[in-house]
Write a protein that holds these residues in place. Sequence first.
Motif, PDB file in Angstrom:
ATOM      1  N   SER A  94    -109.858 -48.841   9.793  1.00 25.53           N
ATOM      2  CA  SER A  94    -109.388 -47.805   9.419  1.00 25.53           C
ATOM      3  C   SER A  94    -108.867 -46.997  10.749  1.00 25.53           C
ATOM      4  O   SER A  94    -109.151 -47.444  11.701  1.00 25.53           O
ATOM      5  CB  SER A  94    -110.358 -46.703   8.833  1.00 25.53           C
ATOM      6  OG  SER A  94    -111.513 -46.316   9.982  1.00 25.53           O
ATOM      7  N   LEU A 129    -105.735 -38.593   7.077  1.00 23.17           N
ATOM      8  CA  LEU A 129    -105.722 -40.199   6.752  1.00 23.17           C
ATOM      9  C   LEU A 129    -106.483 -40.854   7.412  1.00 23.17           C
ATOM     10  O   LEU A 129    -106.289 -42.212   7.597  1.00 23.17           O
ATOM     11  CB  LEU A 129    -103.917 -40.452   6.975  1.00 23.17           C
ATOM     12  CG  LEU A 129    -102.686 -39.771   6.542  1.00 23.17           C
ATOM     13  CD1 LEU A 129    -101.542 -40.246   6.957  1.00 23.17           C
ATOM     14  CD2 LEU A 129    -102.828 -39.712   5.020  1.00 23.17           C
ATOM     15  N   ARG A 132    -107.451 -44.242   6.025  1.00 28.62           N
ATOM     16  CA  ARG A 132    -106.576 -45.033   5.770  1.00 28.62           C
ATOM     17  C   ARG A 132    -106.530 -46.473   6.548  1.00 28.62           C
ATOM     18  O   ARG A 132    -106.868 -46.226   7.786  1.00 28.62           O
ATOM     19  CB  ARG A 132    -105.179 -44.554   5.650  1.00 28.62           C
ATOM     20  CG  ARG A 132    -105.046 -43.429   4.662  1.00 28.62           C
ATOM     21  CD  ARG A 132    -104.485 -43.924   3.327  1.00 28.62           C
ATOM     22  NE  ARG A 132    -103.238 -44.402   3.502  1.00 28.62           N
ATOM     23  CZ  ARG A 132    -102.049 -43.670   3.466  1.00 28.62           C
ATOM     24  NH1 ARG A 132    -102.158 -42.020   3.173  1.00 28.62           N
ATOM     25  NH2 ARG A 132    -100.664 -44.256   3.562  1.00 28.62           N
ATOM     26  N   LYS A 133    -105.783 -47.499   6.320  1.00 27.93           N
ATOM     27  CA  LYS A 133    -105.749 -48.782   7.188  1.00 27.93           C
ATOM     28  C   LYS A 133    -104.035 -48.756   7.584  1.00 27.93           C
ATOM     29  O   LYS A 133    -103.306 -48.084   6.916  1.00 27.93           O
ATOM     30  CB  LYS A 133    -105.815 -49.928   6.147  1.00 27.93           C
ATOM     31  CG  LYS A 133    -107.367 -50.152   5.726  1.00 27.93           C
ATOM     32  CD  LYS A 133    -108.298 -50.654   6.630  1.00 27.93           C
ATOM     33  CE  LYS A 133    -109.522 -50.620   6.209  1.00 27.93           C
ATOM     34  NZ  LYS A 133    -109.690 -51.661   5.128  1.00 27.93           N
ATOM     35  N   THR A 136    -100.910 -49.475   5.573  1.00 29.75           N
ATOM     36  CA  THR A 136    -100.312 -48.395   4.712  1.00 29.75           C
ATOM     37  C   THR A 136     -99.586 -47.187   5.114  1.00 29.75           C
ATOM     38  O   THR A 136     -99.182 -46.483   4.366  1.00 29.75           O
ATOM     39  CB  THR A 136    -101.724 -47.917   3.701  1.00 29.75           C
ATOM     40  OG1 THR A 136    -102.280 -46.973   4.589  1.00 29.75           O
ATOM     41  CG2 THR A 136    -102.664 -48.894   3.023  1.00 29.75           C
TER      42      THR A 136
END
Length: 356
Positions: A94, A129, A132-133, A136
């Motif tokens: 992440s 965010l 998120r990875k 993305t």
Amino acid sequence: MDTTPAVRLDGVSKQFADSYAVRDVTLDIAAGQFFSLLGPSGCGKTTSLRMIGGFADPTEGAVLLGGEDVTALPPNKRNVNTVFQSYALFDHLSLTDNVAFGLKRKRVPKAEIKQRVGDMLDLVQLGGLAKRKPATLSGGQRQRVALARALVNRPAVLLLDEPLAALDLKLRRQMQVELKQIQREVGITFIFVTHDQDEALTMSDRVAVMNAGHVEQCGTPEDVYEHPASRFVAAFMGTSNLMTGTYRGGEIVLEQGLSLPVGRRDGVAEGSAVSVSIRPEKIWLSDFEPGMSVMRGVIRETVYSGPTTTYLIELAPGVTLSALEQNTARSRMEDRWSGGESVELGWKPEHCLVLS
């Protein structure tokens, strides 16, 4: 007040086989500056950055950080971090874990890691965010993650190796402004490598223009643009009308025989061969002021570029100058010159730069 440079390159050279990538470069970079190493491919700017970071050893000279000689120290022993063009993010982690990676390796307490990572993601406008990875995210967001990961370690110096090169033009310009704002907020010395003169002019406090392994000129963006020290700098920093001739009695006699009045130039010997530079935006096509050098030419090409119009004007066979005008609210299409029209053009003597 401590005036010790954040970074000093002291007579640094880097030799590969029988050629030099960098030759006898001496630079002082002040603490808290946004400093750019600017030049074409192969000029030595990235090699210079790698020597500061410890990824390349100088053949000669010394690298000092905060007054300490670190020439023999490996990268992990230097208080610097690097943001590469590729970003080098961990796609399986992440954003939080990407930014926290270096802190975890240093065994920073978990509570401090959480605080510092959260603050840094907020700084680069990615706080929402965090889970998120990287895969993305957009290119600009990935660049921000790489920046946050480097800054969270609180280095004394941040090295940036063309980090915006992979972005499209509009996003790159947006990131230029954001990067400068972040640098001012954190107060860390940034050393930025780029081949894009607009990037260097937009963001830098000081710029070193490099060519063939050495520094041609170092100064503020305004210095290197308005007062280039050499023909190379004049040509590389934006667009310039460059001509070659001989200095005679306050004029430059061009190779084609045309004379350009430039006034007295201290240090330029009578009869010496020189180059002369006039920036396109310094050329006037109307409303001349007293004391300006005024000549007549013929419009050969008109190039409309939205905010500006560029005219290619032939003064004599083999002598064509580029003149740039802003398209203001008062500009009308019918007022623009067309190919074949005869026009007067002029410039102030101080804007006609004589280069040895």
